[in-house]
Design a protein around this motif. Structure first.
Motif, PDB file in Angstrom:
ATOM      1  N   ALA A   1     -18.199   1.948   5.574  1.00 40.70           N
ATOM      2  CA  ALA A   1     -17.271   1.034   4.915  1.00 40.70           C
ATOM      3  C   ALA A   1     -17.291   1.187   3.400  1.00 40.70           C
ATOM      4  O   ALA A   1     -16.252   1.110   2.741  1.00 40.70           O
ATOM      5  CB  ALA A   1     -17.596  -0.406   5.309  1.00 40.70           C
TER       6      ALA A   1
ATOM      7  N   ASP B   1      -8.827   2.464  -0.733  1.00 38.05           N
ATOM      8  CA  ASP B   1      -7.952   1.340  -0.408  1.00 38.05           C
ATOM      9  C   ASP B   1      -6.970   1.673   0.702  1.00 38.05           C
ATOM     10  O   ASP B   1      -6.652   0.823   1.544  1.00 38.05           O
ATOM     11  CB  ASP B   1      -7.186   0.893  -1.654  1.00 38.05           C
TER      12      ASP B   1
ATOM     13  N   ARG C   1      -8.740   1.397   4.061  1.00 38.18           N
ATOM     14  CA  ARG C   1      -9.046  -0.014   4.362  1.00 38.18           C
ATOM     15  C   ARG C   1      -7.806  -0.711   4.912  1.00 38.18           C
ATOM     16  O   ARG C   1      -7.879  -1.457   5.887  1.00 38.18           O
ATOM     17  CB  ARG C   1      -9.537  -0.738   3.100  1.00 38.18           C
ATOM     18  N   ARG C   2      -6.664  -0.454   4.281  1.00 37.27           N
ATOM     19  CA  ARG C   2      -5.429  -1.079   4.732  1.00 37.27           C
ATOM     20  C   ARG C   2      -5.012  -0.553   6.098  1.00 37.27           C
ATOM     21  O   ARG C   2      -4.618  -1.324   6.978  1.00 37.27           O
ATOM     22  CB  ARG C   2      -4.306  -0.840   3.721  1.00 37.27           C
TER      23      ARG C   2
ATOM     24  N   GLY D   1      -7.549  -1.907   8.671  1.00 37.62           N
ATOM     25  CA  GLY D   1      -7.886  -3.320   8.619  1.00 37.62           C
ATOM     26  C   GLY D   1      -9.361  -3.580   8.425  1.00 37.62           C
ATOM     27  O   GLY D   1      -9.936  -4.486   9.041  1.00 37.62           O
ATOM     28  N   ILE D   2     -10.004  -2.798   7.563  1.00 40.31           N
ATOM     29  CA  ILE D   2     -11.445  -2.910   7.318  1.00 40.31           C
ATOM     30  C   ILE D   2     -11.654  -3.599   5.974  1.00 40.31           C
ATOM     31  O   ILE D   2     -11.115  -3.164   4.958  1.00 40.31           O
ATOM     32  CB  ILE D   2     -12.123  -1.528   7.323  1.00 40.31           C
ATOM     33  N   ASP D   3     -12.447  -4.669   5.970  1.00 40.40           N
ATOM     34  CA  ASP D   3     -12.694  -5.374   4.712  1.00 40.40           C
ATOM     35  C   ASP D   3     -13.880  -4.770   3.986  1.00 40.40           C
ATOM     36  O   ASP D   3     -14.432  -3.748   4.380  1.00 40.40           O
ATOM     37  CB  ASP D   3     -12.892  -6.885   4.947  1.00 40.40           C
ATOM     38  N   GLU D   4     -14.322  -5.415   2.924  1.00 43.81           N
ATOM     39  CA  GLU D   4     -15.390  -4.882   2.088  1.00 43.81           C
ATOM     40  C   GLU D   4     -16.750  -4.908   2.767  1.00 43.81           C
ATOM     41  O   GLU D   4     -17.657  -4.179   2.398  1.00 43.81           O
ATOM     42  CB  GLU D   4     -15.479  -5.686   0.781  1.00 43.81           C
TER      43      GLU D   4
END
Length: 264
Positions: A108, A113, A116-117, A120-123
Motif C-alpha cells: 500500500a 494516486d 489507489r483510485r 479503492g485502496i486507502d492510505e
C-alpha cells in the motif's frame, strides 16, 4: 521457495476447476459441505469459508435448506469477453511468444494516486495476515527493498512483451488485486496467459476500456523496438469481479504494426 496453498484456497480452486471444466453447470448443486470436508480432509469451517468467499464473488449461490449452487449470472450477459492476443495470433497462423520483463509485489505504501483510485485502496497498510501478506524476495518476484517486509502486498504488477513471428507487437503492463488472486504472481506468464488465468480463477462480471494514440516513452519504445516518441495505440482496460476492480492493464502497440477492428 514455493508457498503452501491454504486449505480453503485449494477448495476454491477445485470448485472453480469443476465449474470451468463443465463438471458443474450453471444452476446445478455442488457437493455438500460435509462431502467437501471429507474429500479435502478439513473441517466444515474451512469449507464454509471457501463457499462463503465464492458466494461473495458471485460464483456460487447458497440457498437456505437447499444447498449450494453454481450461480447463473456468471455465464450470461454479465460475463466479460476478453480478447487473448496469444489465441488471436495463433488463429492467424503467426508464431506467438511471450517474454516476462518483470514481476513484483506492491504494498500500500508504494502505490501512486492512480492505483489507489483504481483499486479503492486507502492510505492504511493492509494487515500482514492477509492472503498476500509477507511476500519476500524470491526468484519469481520481489517487494521493493526499502519497504517493510511485514507489510502485505496489495497489488501484483507484471510487464510482458508479446511477440508475433519474432517481432514485438504488444507491451503489457498489468496490475492485479493480490488479495483476490494470491497465486497470480507465481505463474509463468511466458506459458500462461494473464487474462486466461484471471478468468479461470475469478470470473469477470464487467469491464471498461479506452484506446488512445500516444507517443512511446523510452521504456515502451525499448520494449517494442521502435524509436522513442513513435506513435502507439494504447488500450487501457479494467475489469471487475464481485463488484471490485480485479485487474487494470495497459497494452501498448506499435502504431505501424497493429490495428483494432471488429464487426457491427
Amino acid at each position: 521457495m514455493t508457498k503452501t496453498v491454504p486449505a480453503y484456497q485449494r477448495i476454491k480452486n477445485a470448485i472453480l476447476d469443476n465449474i470451468h471444466s463443465g463438471k458443474w453447470q450453471a444452476g446445478e448443486a455442488i457437493s455438500t459441505e460435509m462431502a467437501l470436508a471429507e474429500e479435502f480432509e478439513v473441517s466444515r469451517m474451512t469449507v464454509n469459508r471457501a463457499l462463503k468467499e465464492l458466494s461473495e464473488e458471485r460464483v456460487l449461490e447458497r440457498r437456505q435448506g437447499s444447498g449450494t449452487f453454481v450461480a447463473q449470472q456468471q455465464f450470461n450477459h454479465t460475463f466479460v469477453e476478453v480478447r487473448n492476443i496469444a489465441q488471436d495470433l495463433k488463429s492467424a497462423n503467426r508464431d506467438y511468444q511471450a517474454r516476462v520483463v518483470s514481476k513484483r509485489a506492491i504494498t500500500a505504501s508504494m502505490l501512486d494516486d492512480e492505483m489507489r483510485r483504481k483499486f479503492g485502496i486507502d492510505e492504511a497498510v493492509v494487515p500482514s495476515n492477509s492472503k498476500a501478506a509477507n511476500a519476500k524476495n524470491v526468484d519469481s518476484y520481489s517487494i521493493d527493498s526499502n519497504t517493510d517486509s511485514t507489510e502485505a502486498a496489495v497489488l501484483y504488477e507484471v510487464k510482458i512483451i508479446h511477440f508475433a513471428d519474432g517481432q514485438p507487437i504488444q507491451f503489457e503492463e498489468r496490475w492485479v488485486d493480490a488479495t483476490k488472486v494470491p497465486e497470480f504472481i507465481e505463474q509463468d506468464f511466458s506459458v500462461v496467459n494473464t487474462s486466461d488465468y484471471l478468468i479461470a480463477k475469478s470470473p469477470l462480471e464487467r469491464g471498461n476500456y479506452t484506446i488512445r494514440a500516444l507517443a512511446a516513452p523510452d521504456e515502451i519504445a525499448n520494449a517494442l523496438q521502435i524509436a522513442p516518441q513513435s506513435p502507439t495505440l494504447v488500450l487501457r482496460r479494467q475489469t471487475y469481479s464481485a463488484g471490485r476492480v480485479l485487474t487494470f492493464v495497459k497494452m501498448w502497440h506499435a502504431g505501424d504494426r497493429y490495428q483494432f477492428s471488429g464487426k457491427l
